[in-house]
Design an enzyme around this catalytic site. Structure first.
Site, PDB file in Angstrom:
ATOM      1  N   PHE A 120       0.864  -1.183   0.000  1.00 23.24           N
ATOM      2  CA  PHE A 120       0.000   0.000   0.000  1.00 23.24           C
ATOM      3  C   PHE A 120       0.899   1.230   0.000  1.00 23.24           C
ATOM      4  CE2 PHE A 120      -4.590   0.874   1.293  1.00 23.24           C
ATOM      5  CZ  PHE A 120      -5.135  -0.148   0.532  1.00 23.24           C
ATOM      6  N   GLN A 233      -8.001  14.300   4.066  1.00 25.25           N
ATOM      7  CA  GLN A 233      -7.410  13.402   3.067  1.00 25.25           C
ATOM      8  C   GLN A 233      -8.317  13.221   1.853  1.00 25.25           C
ATOM      9  OE1 GLN A 233      -6.605   8.911   3.682  1.00 25.25           O
ATOM     10  NE2 GLN A 233      -4.598   9.858   3.505  1.00 25.25           N
ATOM     11  N   HIS A 235      -8.573  10.920  -1.078  1.00 21.96           N
ATOM     12  CA  HIS A 235      -8.079   9.640  -1.602  1.00 21.96           C
ATOM     13  C   HIS A 235      -7.931   9.794  -3.111  1.00 21.96           C
ATOM     14  CE1 HIS A 235      -7.997   5.371  -2.596  1.00 21.96           C
ATOM     15  NE2 HIS A 235      -8.083   5.022  -1.328  1.00 21.96           N
ATOM     16  N   LEU A 249     -15.478   4.960  -3.408  1.00 23.48           N
ATOM     17  CA  LEU A 249     -14.063   4.598  -3.328  1.00 23.48           C
ATOM     18  C   LEU A 249     -13.653   3.502  -4.317  1.00 23.48           C
ATOM     19  CD1 LEU A 249     -11.610   5.372  -1.523  1.00 23.48           C
ATOM     20  CD2 LEU A 249     -12.015   3.234  -0.319  1.00 23.48           C
ATOM     21  N   GLU A 252      -7.309   1.522  -2.773  1.00 22.79           N
ATOM     22  CA  GLU A 252      -5.868   1.586  -3.053  1.00 22.79           C
ATOM     23  C   GLU A 252      -5.326   0.173  -3.288  1.00 22.79           C
ATOM     24  OE1 GLU A 252      -3.948   4.238  -0.326  1.00 22.79           O
ATOM     25  OE2 GLU A 252      -2.001   3.313  -0.634  1.00 22.79           O
ATOM     26  N   ARG A 308      -0.941   9.114  -0.466  1.00 27.14           N
ATOM     27  CA  ARG A 308      -2.195   9.561  -1.080  1.00 27.14           C
ATOM     28  C   ARG A 308      -2.203  11.047  -1.426  1.00 27.14           C
ATOM     29  NH1 ARG A 308      -6.544   6.174   2.616  1.00 27.14           N
ATOM     30  NH2 ARG A 308      -6.085   4.204   1.576  1.00 27.14           N
ATOM     31  N   HIS A 385     -11.967  11.529   1.698  1.00 24.71           N
ATOM     32  CA  HIS A 385     -12.061  10.183   2.258  1.00 24.71           C
ATOM     33  C   HIS A 385     -11.906  10.142   3.764  1.00 24.71           C
ATOM     34  CE1 HIS A 385     -11.673   5.855   2.413  1.00 24.71           C
ATOM     35  NE2 HIS A 385     -10.421   5.896   2.820  1.00 24.71           N
ATOM     36  N   ARG A 420      -2.537  10.467   6.349  1.00 34.25           N
ATOM     37  CA  ARG A 420      -2.585   9.090   6.855  1.00 34.25           C
ATOM     38  C   ARG A 420      -2.178   8.110   5.755  1.00 34.25           C
ATOM     39  NH1 ARG A 420      -6.270   5.007   6.516  1.00 34.25           N
ATOM     40  NH2 ARG A 420      -7.849   6.331   5.534  1.00 34.25           N
TER      41      ARG A 420
HETATM   42  O1  FUM Z   1      -8.274   2.348  -0.428  1.00 36.09           O
HETATM   43  C1  FUM Z   1      -8.635   1.770   0.570  1.00 36.09           C
HETATM   44  O2  FUM Z   1      -8.853   0.571   0.593  1.00 36.09           O
HETATM   45  C2  FUM Z   1      -8.768   2.549   1.805  1.00 36.09           C
HETATM   46  C3  FUM Z   1      -8.109   2.210   2.879  1.00 36.09           C
HETATM   47  C4  FUM Z   1      -7.962   3.146   3.987  1.00 36.09           C
HETATM   48  O3  FUM Z   1      -8.474   4.270   3.899  1.00 36.09           O
HETATM   49  O4  FUM Z   1      -7.290   2.818   4.962  1.00 36.09           O
END
Ligand code: FUM
Length: 618
Positions: A120, A233, A235, A249, A252, A308, A385, A420
């Protein structure tokens, strides 16, 4: 006032992952617990953390450990995080994930049967324990199943409008039930806020209707401080087409599993923009640290997995400079990786692979966009997000400065700093939710039964009913939509002083309009009334965001100032913004220094930063 009363030692407001985990812990400590949910139990923004839980289990790469996770979290947060929270989080996350598994959570597996972890953004090693792309859902399901056997009283579809205080200590809350509109007074010795985020202050968001800044505002109104409110944030990847699904969403996990971003010319634009702090520091890093999960030397950690804040800004830039996709985003595709992977793995079947790894994304695009992601690129763009800013709490107890008032999860702040890392929210809510539950229970055990001043509850109920008393006035939905448009345009991903000053002026006008809202009908099943009450929260957090963003005259993490595009570490690299309510009800703001970090933690960061401490920590 006609109302019901319920009394518990600890009341938890909010039943997403943080609230559930806190309630479980408080209940295990032997106190009586009431869990108040705005929605139905199990429906929470936690499920939108789809791609995984970050924890240094080291199942996929045995070089991982809590110190690397800590250093990654601090680097992602650009060093304005509460380092003690980040330390506790990194240290405790593996135990919390293992505990979750013991409680019945099902995770994807490595070939030798351990919990599988994926890459990630901003995490040096594959660190996200996951189940396909439904990890948040599995976490909620597990906590819910575990929690209902603990004797926790659950109050669903109740919105809390006011915390009740006795001699400065929190002793309860006033709520209304969303079906019938009747009031309930909850009496408690301690209250935990776990109400989630503020996404509904923006037009494009992954958040659903519950996320209106309730925890932030309840705490602020009760005298708690909010910190880091400028850090919202965005995303990088939300759906952008068709318009009806804009903001939903796109995990990620798509990029974690090898999805790449391209502009309309087919160019992988992320390669052209790698911030210094993420450039390989040493030859060994280049060789090892950026290697793909397959362990194949040719495959490096892709730039799509930068943090992000950075990826979102690069997408906005591509779109603004005319290189975007037809509907104003960019393309995210799985085909490049599938071809690369297919050349290496005999019998690889792309469609089966993606349906297993990303089942929800496959379903979501098929149903909502009429698109097969195993064959065609997705169109994506940033979506609001997560809120890094929130209630200021003590790092070791999660108690705010209001005695008896605790907060955890997204409505509390500190751990994430300016940005984050994906996956850290699920581990944060487990680690710090547990801490909040433990300390709230301890606090409640040490205190006599609380009294709630009847006049406070009555005054709050009267205020809540005012929109019915006005014979005519504004439609609350229109006020909310205008607020969302304004925040999106003027206090969004790219910010400027003059626009934010206009936003502050706009907020004053919106406050006046909100105060003049009229609601027709009666208290039963009345979403117009609910929205009229949400407006106070949405306006409060929007003001906090705007004021804090104006004060931080630099770009750091999620805050990008077009008029101050660089970091100004000298002035802002070692401070948090703090927002509080003055006695006259007006919002105040100050900068406050971050306490110095112990040497042991500095060493952990130095080791990951090529031997040199970042300027913020020198
Ligand atoms: O993109 C996502 O799966 C989000 C994960 C998160 O915000 O921690």
């Amino acid at each position: 006032m006609d109302h019901q009363t319920h009394e518990h030692d600890v009341i938890v407001i909010g039943a997403g992952g943080a609230g559930l985990r806190a309630a479980i812990e408080a209940s295990a400590a032997g106190v009586s617990v009431g869990l108040v949910c705005k929605s139905l139990l199990g429906k929470a923004h936690t499920v939108m953390a789809e791609g995984g839980i970050a924890a240094a289990l080291a199942n996929v790469d045995d070089r991982d450990n809590w110190k690397v996770h800590f250093a990654d979290t601090m680097r992602g947060g650009q060093y304005v995080n509460n380092w003690r929270m980040a330390q506790l989080h990194a240290q405790e996350a593996p135990a919390r994930v293992n505990e979750l598994e013991a409680w019945g959570a099902v995770f994807d597996r490595t070939p030798d049967g351990r919990i599988l972890q994926r890459n990630f953004g901003g995490h040096k090693y594959p660190r996200l324990a996951h189940v396909g792309d439904r990890t948040g859902l599995e976490l909620i399901r597990t906590l819910q199943d575990h929690g209902i056997h603990k004797g926790i009283a659950v109050y669903m579809e109740r919105t809390v409008v006011r915390l009740l205080l006795d001699a400065g200590r929190v002793t309860g809350a006033l709520a209304y039930d969303r079906e019938r509109g009747r009031f309930t007074v909850f009496k408690a010795k301690a209250v935990i806020l776990a109400c989630g985020g503020v996404g509904k202050a923006y037009k494009i968001t992954s958040n659903s209707w519950e996320c209106t800044g309730d925890g932030h505002t309840l705490a602020y109104d009760a005298g708690a401080e909010l910190i880091d409110m400028e850090f919202v944030q965005f995303h990088p990847t939300g759906m952008i087409w068709p318009p009806s699904v804009r903001g939903i969403l796109v995990t990620e996990g798509v990029r974690g599993e090898g999805g790449v971003l391209r502009n309309k010319d087919g160019h992988r634009f992320m390669f052209g923009d790698i911030p210094d702090s993420y450039k390989p520091q040493t030859a060994a890093d280049e060789e090892e640290g950026f290697r793909y999960v397959l362990g194949d030397k040719e495959a490096r950690r892709p730039p799509e997995l930068l943090t992000r804040d950075h990826v979102a800004r690069c997408i906005v830039r591509e779109a603004r400079e005319g290189r975007g996709s037809p509907h104003g985003g960019v393309f995210l595709e799985l085909q490049t990786f599938a071809e690369w992977f297919g050349r290496r793995v005999k019998g690889f079947k792309a469609e089966l692979h993606w349906k297993k790894k990303l089942p929800s994304m496959h379903h979501q695009f098929k149903e909502l966009g009429g698109l097969d992601i195993t064959k065609e690129p997705m169109e994506v763009g940033p979506t609001t997000h997560y809120m890094m800013g929130g209630v200021r709490v003590d790092s070791d107890t999660q108690m705010s400065r209001v005695p008896g008032l605790f907060a955890c999860g997204e409505c509390a702040a500190g751990i994430n700093g300016a940005n984050r890392l994906g996956g850290n929210s699920l581990s944060d809510l487990l680690v710090l939710g547990k801490l909040a539950g433990e300390h709230a229970a301890r606090y409640a055990k040490d205190r006599p039964a609380a009294g709630v001043p009847a006049d406070q509850a009555e005054a709050a109920a009267r205020r809540a009913l005012e929109p019915f008393d006005r014979p005519a006035g504004e439609n609350p939905f229109q006020v909310m939509f205008d607020l969302q448009d304004m925040m999106q345009d003027l206090v969004g991903i790219v910010r400027k002083e003059d626009e934010m000053v206009r936003a502050l002026d706009g907020l004053e006008k919106l406050k006046a309009r909100a105060a003049a809202c009229h609601v027709a009908g009666n208290r039963e099943y009345n979403p117009g009334w609910h929205t009229a009450l949400d407006l106070h929260n949405l306006l409060t957090v929007s003001e906090g965001i705007t004021r804090a963003a104006l004060v931080r005259k630099e770009s750091r993490g999620a805050q990008f100032r077009d008029d101050y595009p660089a970091k100004n570490t000298k002035e802002f690299g070692r401070v948090n913004t703090v927002v509080w309510r003055g006695p006259d009800g007006s919002m105040h703001i100050r900068l406050e220094p971050i306490p110095p970090m112990p040497d042991e933690l500095k060493d952990a960061i130095r080791a990951e930063a090529g031997g040199t401490l970042p300027e913020e920590l020198r």
